[in-house]
Design a protein around this motif. Sequence first.
Motif, PDB file in Angstrom:
ATOM      1  N   TYR A 133       7.287  79.904  47.342  1.00 15.73           N
ATOM      2  CA  TYR A 133       7.785  78.947  46.033  1.00 15.73           C
ATOM      3  C   TYR A 133       6.459  78.998  45.062  1.00 15.73           C
ATOM      4  O   TYR A 133       6.833  78.370  44.152  1.00 15.73           O
ATOM      5  CB  TYR A 133       8.088  77.743  46.575  1.00 15.73           C
ATOM      6  N   ILE A 134       5.278  78.991  45.452  1.00 15.51           N
ATOM      7  CA  ILE A 134       4.010  78.605  44.754  1.00 15.51           C
ATOM      8  C   ILE A 134       4.007  79.317  43.406  1.00 15.51           C
ATOM      9  O   ILE A 134       3.927  78.438  42.344  1.00 15.51           O
ATOM     10  CB  ILE A 134       2.715  78.939  45.708  1.00 15.51           C
ATOM     11  N   ASN A 135       4.439  80.320  43.254  1.00 17.97           N
ATOM     12  CA  ASN A 135       3.900  81.022  41.935  1.00 17.97           C
ATOM     13  C   ASN A 135       4.956  80.560  40.964  1.00 17.97           C
ATOM     14  O   ASN A 135       4.673  80.100  39.809  1.00 17.97           O
ATOM     15  CB  ASN A 135       4.184  82.392  42.142  1.00 17.97           C
ATOM     16  N   GLN A 136       6.302  80.560  41.403  1.00 16.73           N
ATOM     17  CA  GLN A 136       7.406  79.906  40.299  1.00 16.73           C
ATOM     18  C   GLN A 136       7.103  78.477  40.037  1.00 16.73           C
ATOM     19  O   GLN A 136       7.202  78.034  38.990  1.00 16.73           O
ATOM     20  CB  GLN A 136       8.735  80.315  40.933  1.00 16.73           C
ATOM     21  N   LEU A 137       6.775  77.674  41.088  1.00 12.93           N
ATOM     22  CA  LEU A 137       6.290  76.279  40.833  1.00 12.93           C
ATOM     23  C   LEU A 137       5.159  76.297  39.832  1.00 12.93           C
ATOM     24  O   LEU A 137       4.953  75.265  38.913  1.00 12.93           O
ATOM     25  CB  LEU A 137       5.953  75.459  42.098  1.00 12.93           C
ATOM     26  N   ASP A 138       4.168  77.043  40.063  1.00 11.61           N
ATOM     27  CA  ASP A 138       2.797  77.119  39.027  1.00 11.61           C
ATOM     28  C   ASP A 138       3.395  77.165  37.703  1.00 11.61           C
ATOM     29  O   ASP A 138       2.679  76.544  36.862  1.00 11.61           O
ATOM     30  CB  ASP A 138       2.012  78.119  39.840  1.00 11.61           C
ATOM     31  N   ASP A 139       4.381  78.210  37.625  1.00  7.05           N
ATOM     32  CA  ASP A 139       4.544  78.584  36.229  1.00  7.05           C
ATOM     33  C   ASP A 139       5.456  77.359  35.781  1.00  7.05           C
ATOM     34  O   ASP A 139       5.321  77.004  34.327  1.00  7.05           O
ATOM     35  CB  ASP A 139       5.738  79.957  36.144  1.00  7.05           C
ATOM     36  N   PHE A 140       6.292  76.693  36.134  1.00  6.89           N
ATOM     37  CA  PHE A 140       6.779  75.476  35.804  1.00  6.89           C
ATOM     38  C   PHE A 140       6.177  74.346  35.461  1.00  6.89           C
ATOM     39  O   PHE A 140       6.068  73.740  34.395  1.00  6.89           O
ATOM     40  CB  PHE A 140       8.155  75.026  36.954  1.00  6.89           C
ATOM     41  N   TYR A 141       5.141  74.186  36.368  1.00  6.14           N
ATOM     42  CA  TYR A 141       4.285  73.144  36.073  1.00  6.14           C
ATOM     43  C   TYR A 141       3.295  73.500  35.005  1.00  6.14           C
ATOM     44  O   TYR A 141       3.132  72.466  34.072  1.00  6.14           O
ATOM     45  CB  TYR A 141       3.225  72.815  37.219  1.00  6.14           C
ATOM     46  N   GLU A 142       2.928  74.528  34.707  1.00 15.96           N
ATOM     47  CA  GLU A 142       2.160  74.946  33.501  1.00 15.96           C
ATOM     48  C   GLU A 142       2.998  74.969  32.106  1.00 15.96           C
ATOM     49  O   GLU A 142       2.387  74.197  31.274  1.00 15.96           O
ATOM     50  CB  GLU A 142       1.698  76.344  33.455  1.00 15.96           C
ATOM     51  N   SER A 143       4.251  75.092  32.236  1.00 21.04           N
ATOM     52  CA  SER A 143       5.014  74.875  31.172  1.00 21.04           C
ATOM     53  C   SER A 143       5.271  73.345  30.613  1.00 21.04           C
ATOM     54  O   SER A 143       4.948  72.921  29.417  1.00 21.04           O
ATOM     55  CB  SER A 143       6.366  75.462  31.206  1.00 21.04           C
ATOM     56  N   VAL A 144       5.495  72.453  31.597  1.00 19.16           N
ATOM     57  CA  VAL A 144       5.712  71.294  31.740  1.00 19.16           C
ATOM     58  C   VAL A 144       4.194  70.497  30.971  1.00 19.16           C
ATOM     59  O   VAL A 144       4.202  69.645  30.221  1.00 19.16           O
ATOM     60  CB  VAL A 144       6.060  70.535  32.767  1.00 19.16           C
ATOM     61  N   ALA A 145       3.210  70.765  31.836  1.00 20.31           N
ATOM     62  CA  ALA A 145       1.853  70.287  31.433  1.00 20.31           C
ATOM     63  C   ALA A 145       1.505  70.676  29.904  1.00 20.31           C
ATOM     64  O   ALA A 145       0.883  69.733  29.173  1.00 20.31           O
ATOM     65  CB  ALA A 145       0.894  70.875  32.553  1.00 20.31           C
ATOM     66  N   THR A 146       1.695  71.855  29.633  1.00 18.43           N
ATOM     67  CA  THR A 146       1.442  72.118  28.034  1.00 18.43           C
ATOM     68  C   THR A 146       2.314  71.356  27.155  1.00 18.43           C
ATOM     69  O   THR A 146       1.612  70.794  26.092  1.00 18.43           O
ATOM     70  CB  THR A 146       1.860  73.752  27.867  1.00 18.43           C
ATOM     71  N   ILE A 147       3.672  71.140  27.416  1.00 15.53           N
ATOM     72  CA  ILE A 147       4.513  70.418  26.599  1.00 15.53           C
ATOM     73  C   ILE A 147       3.862  68.873  26.515  1.00 15.53           C
ATOM     74  O   ILE A 147       3.656  68.358  25.498  1.00 15.53           O
ATOM     75  CB  ILE A 147       5.974  70.309  26.969  1.00 15.53           C
ATOM     76  N   LEU A 148       3.831  68.382  27.672  1.00 14.87           N
ATOM     77  CA  LEU A 148       3.388  67.012  27.644  1.00 14.87           C
ATOM     78  C   LEU A 148       2.026  66.412  27.233  1.00 14.87           C
ATOM     79  O   LEU A 148       1.982  65.605  26.571  1.00 14.87           O
ATOM     80  CB  LEU A 148       3.345  66.262  29.348  1.00 14.87           C
ATOM     81  N   THR A 149       1.227  67.468  27.230  1.00 13.19           N
ATOM     82  CA  THR A 149      -0.259  67.462  26.734  1.00 13.19           C
ATOM     83  C   THR A 149      -0.270  67.318  25.307  1.00 13.19           C
ATOM     84  O   THR A 149      -0.744  66.461  24.498  1.00 13.19           O
ATOM     85  CB  THR A 149      -0.997  68.499  27.222  1.00 13.19           C
TER      86      THR A 149
END
Length: 252
Positions: A103-119
């Motif tokens: 699951y890690i790679n897809q979760l990582d992509d999801f996290y990066e997208s959310v982190a970029t937006i919220l930042t």
Amino acid sequence: MDLQVSIEKNEINIIHQNIMISISSNPSNIPLNHLLLYTKNRQLNGIGIDNHQPSVDFDTLITISCDFDFPLADYGEFFYQQLTDAKLTIAREFPAKKIPQNYINQLDDFYESVATILTAFGYPMKKIKKAPAKAQHRWRKEISTVEFFIDYNEAKGTAIWQKRNELKLLAGATLKKEPPLNKDGSLGFAAKFTQSLRAEHAKQIKNFTTTEDIIFKSVNEIGNFLYFAGTNSWLILKDVNGKTIDDYTLVK
């Protein structure tokens, strides 16, 4: 990054591809089937899932939803690990669990997208260096005449990446008719986004077939339009010899 943003008195709603984020300073309720981030003075201090009532004090609730491919608890656990690795003090509002390695790679992509937006919206999440790095693609003039063919999940078409921000879908493309549904029978955000795209181009579609060339901004947008996303579209678009658009444009 393409975003759809609506701003109300106490709430900001953001859509990016199949991700929907709501930032509310006065939430009327805590929704089900969402990843929840609690903040105080714009600092993240808690994370929960579903409609769990938090133990932490907060002044803003951030809710995150998408077409979750894995159990929601895996998303929460991954976010918690990333945020604590980033040296943020954050309360876990759900039991700890082990995340399957695949699951890690897809979760990582999801996290990066959310982190970029919220930042970008003023809720900092320290960026974690990715390993492996997220794939990046670059348009080049040499590919501007290459035809890429699509044949996936009932959808067919031909596209040309003619300019950096212009990916042309040629007339005669066939669209997948039925959208995928959530377990409860409702439409997911990817399906809703696809419906909005198709509504924008309704005059160029007849009987689920495009009647004119249509310009899109990205490979992912074409994937949404044709087959409701749900896969890596960079591997779906292929030239006459089977070489993918990823092969042509991946930055190594």
